[in-house]
Design an enzyme around this catalytic site. Structure first.
Site, PDB file in Angstrom:
ATOM      1  N   LYS A 107       0.822  -1.214   0.000  1.00 55.06           N
ATOM      2  CA  LYS A 107       0.000   0.000   0.000  1.00 55.06           C
ATOM      3  C   LYS A 107       0.852   1.257   0.000  1.00 55.06           C
ATOM      4  CE  LYS A 107      -4.332  -2.015   1.364  1.00 55.06           C
ATOM      5  NZ  LYS A 107      -5.312  -2.329   2.394  1.00 55.06           N
ATOM      6  N   ARG A 152      -2.983 -10.353   4.676  1.00 56.87           N
ATOM      7  CA  ARG A 152      -3.444 -10.491   3.283  1.00 56.87           C
ATOM      8  C   ARG A 152      -2.393  -9.840   2.398  1.00 56.87           C
ATOM      9  NH1 ARG A 152      -5.885  -7.273  -0.336  1.00 56.87           N
ATOM     10  NH2 ARG A 152      -7.479  -8.137  -1.708  1.00 56.87           N
TER      11      ARG A 152
HETATM   12  N1  PMM Z   1      -7.271  -4.112   0.943  1.00 56.12           N
HETATM   13  C1  PMM Z   1      -7.597  -4.181  -0.360  1.00 56.12           C
HETATM   14  C2  PMM Z   1      -8.585  -5.068  -0.817  1.00 56.12           C
HETATM   15  N2  PMM Z   1      -9.226  -5.883   0.049  1.00 56.12           N
HETATM   16  N3  PMM Z   1      -9.563  -6.660   2.230  1.00 56.12           N
HETATM   17  C3  PMM Z   1      -9.280  -6.603   3.533  1.00 56.12           C
HETATM   18  N4  PMM Z   1      -9.935  -7.403   4.399  1.00 56.12           N
HETATM   19  N5  PMM Z   1      -8.335  -5.754   4.031  1.00 56.12           N
HETATM   20  C4  PMM Z   1      -7.633  -4.901   3.234  1.00 56.12           C
HETATM   21  O1  PMM Z   1      -6.802  -4.133   3.741  1.00 56.12           O
HETATM   22  C5  PMM Z   1      -7.924  -4.932   1.830  1.00 56.12           C
HETATM   23  C6  PMM Z   1      -8.910  -5.839   1.367  1.00 56.12           C
HETATM   24  C7  PMM Z   1      -6.906  -3.285  -1.333  1.00 56.12           C
HETATM   25  O2  PMM Z   1      -5.709  -3.846  -1.768  1.00 56.12           O
HETATM   26  P1  PMM Z   1      -5.564  -4.656  -3.184  1.00 56.12           P
HETATM   27  O3  PMM Z   1      -6.100  -3.756  -4.248  1.00 56.12           O
HETATM   28  O4  PMM Z   1      -4.111  -4.915  -3.319  1.00 56.12           O
HETATM   29  O5  PMM Z   1      -6.336  -5.936  -3.101  1.00 56.12           O
END
Ligand code: PMM
Length: 287
Positions: free
Chosen positions: A225, A265
């Site tokens: 991020k 994650r």
């Molecule tokens: N961040 C993203 C997408 N889904 N889900 C959870 N539970 N927590 C997060 O911090 C989160 C998420 C955005 O990141 P990406 O675009 O790399 O998936």
């Protein structure tokens, strides 16, 4: 070590005594770090299988980008992107979750084999979501959320970010419980980068204990991020590019595991698999 776990995990994950590593699989044209990576469902399935082979405990499949500024996609388009991928992962024996804010996508994904619903809006985006989760009886990630990606940057105002995130998450969890979601099925997530500036994210990471003290398993999504990129800016002020943030992400995975989170994650699975093992040994004080 007895990390807290939600009920409803696949048998293979029940006995795992360390923080879990969730592999990110975004089947989107526009996610900030991995958008547009797959031209067919089979490509995405193969990538998910490879992440599992690298040690991801399960794969989080998303069909709608949540990067700042992203526009919403239709439910039909979202399901077209994710359902075959989830079915393919399931057929390959790879556990998966669905990253969605839509109740109908959550239900269809669980029917296709997903065992967990990850809702970045924590029940706030779709008024039907909480009832569907209660019926599905699957683990449910309630993430702290203030608004959609098109508007969330302007919502990043806090007096005491830790207290306010905990209080607002508590309200979201109470709504889930009131809708009939089992307390034991809930996972909480502070939503790093969602309506949060860099220092809001660091303040939250500095207070993971406060999240643990809620009694709910905690999920942390820091991977690649922007707050990592801005911390690691070059001397000319240029932000560290997205594809050069994995070592730093691994450091956060180790520290989060040492703090006792349930799961991280991440995009770079192999690095975080090592990192959570280091963090776990650190926490236990033994191998
Ligand atoms: N961040 C993203 C997408 N889904 N889900 C959870 N539970 N927590 C997060 O911090 C989160 C998420 C955005 O990141 P990406 O675009 O790399 O998936």
């Amino acid at each position: 070590m007895n990390l807290r776990q939600p009920t409803g995990l696949p048998a293979a994950l029940l006995g795992v005594d360390r923080s879990l590593v969730i592999g990110v699989l975004n089947v989107t044209p526009d996610s900030f770090s991995d958008g547009g990576k797959f031209s067919t469902a089979q490509d995405a399935i193969d990538f998910g299988v490879s992440l599992h082979g690298q040690g991801a405990d399960f794969i989080d499949v998303g069909g709608e980008s949540t990067r700042p500024g992203a526009e919403r996609v239709s439910v039909g388009e979202e399901q077209h992107r994710v359902l075959d991928v989830i079915a393919g992962l399931t057929a390959a024996g790879v556990p998966s979750s669905i990253d969605t804010m839509h109740a109908s996508t959550a239900a269809a994904a669980v029917a296709a084999g997903a065992f967990l619903v990850n809702d970045v809006s924590g029940g706030l985006a779709d008024p039907g979501m909480l009832e569907v989760i209660a019926e599905l009886e699957v683990p449910y990630v309630v993430m702290h959320w203030r608004g959609h990606s098109t508007q969330m940057n302007s919502m990043a105002t806090y007096g005491d970010v830790v207290a306010e995130v905990l209080q607002e998450l508590g309200t979201q969890v109470d709504a889930a419980l009131a809708a009939g979601v089992s307390r034991d099925a809930i996972v909480i997530d502070p939503g790093l980068g969602f309506a949060k500036e860099a220092d809001h994210n660091w303040a939250i990471l500095n207070h993971l204990q406060a999240l643990n003290e809620t009694g709910y398993p905690v999920l942390i999504g820091a991977s690649r991020k922007r707050f990592i990129g801005s911390l690691l800016s070059a001397s000319d002020g240029s932000v560290r590019p997205v594809d050069e943030r994995d070592v730093a992400t691994d450091a956060i995975s180790a520290l989060a595991a040492a703090a006792g989170v349930w799961a991280v994650r991440v995009h770079d699975v192999a690095g975080s698999v090592d990192a959570v093992r280091i963090g776990g040994a650190w926490r236990r004080g033994k191998s």
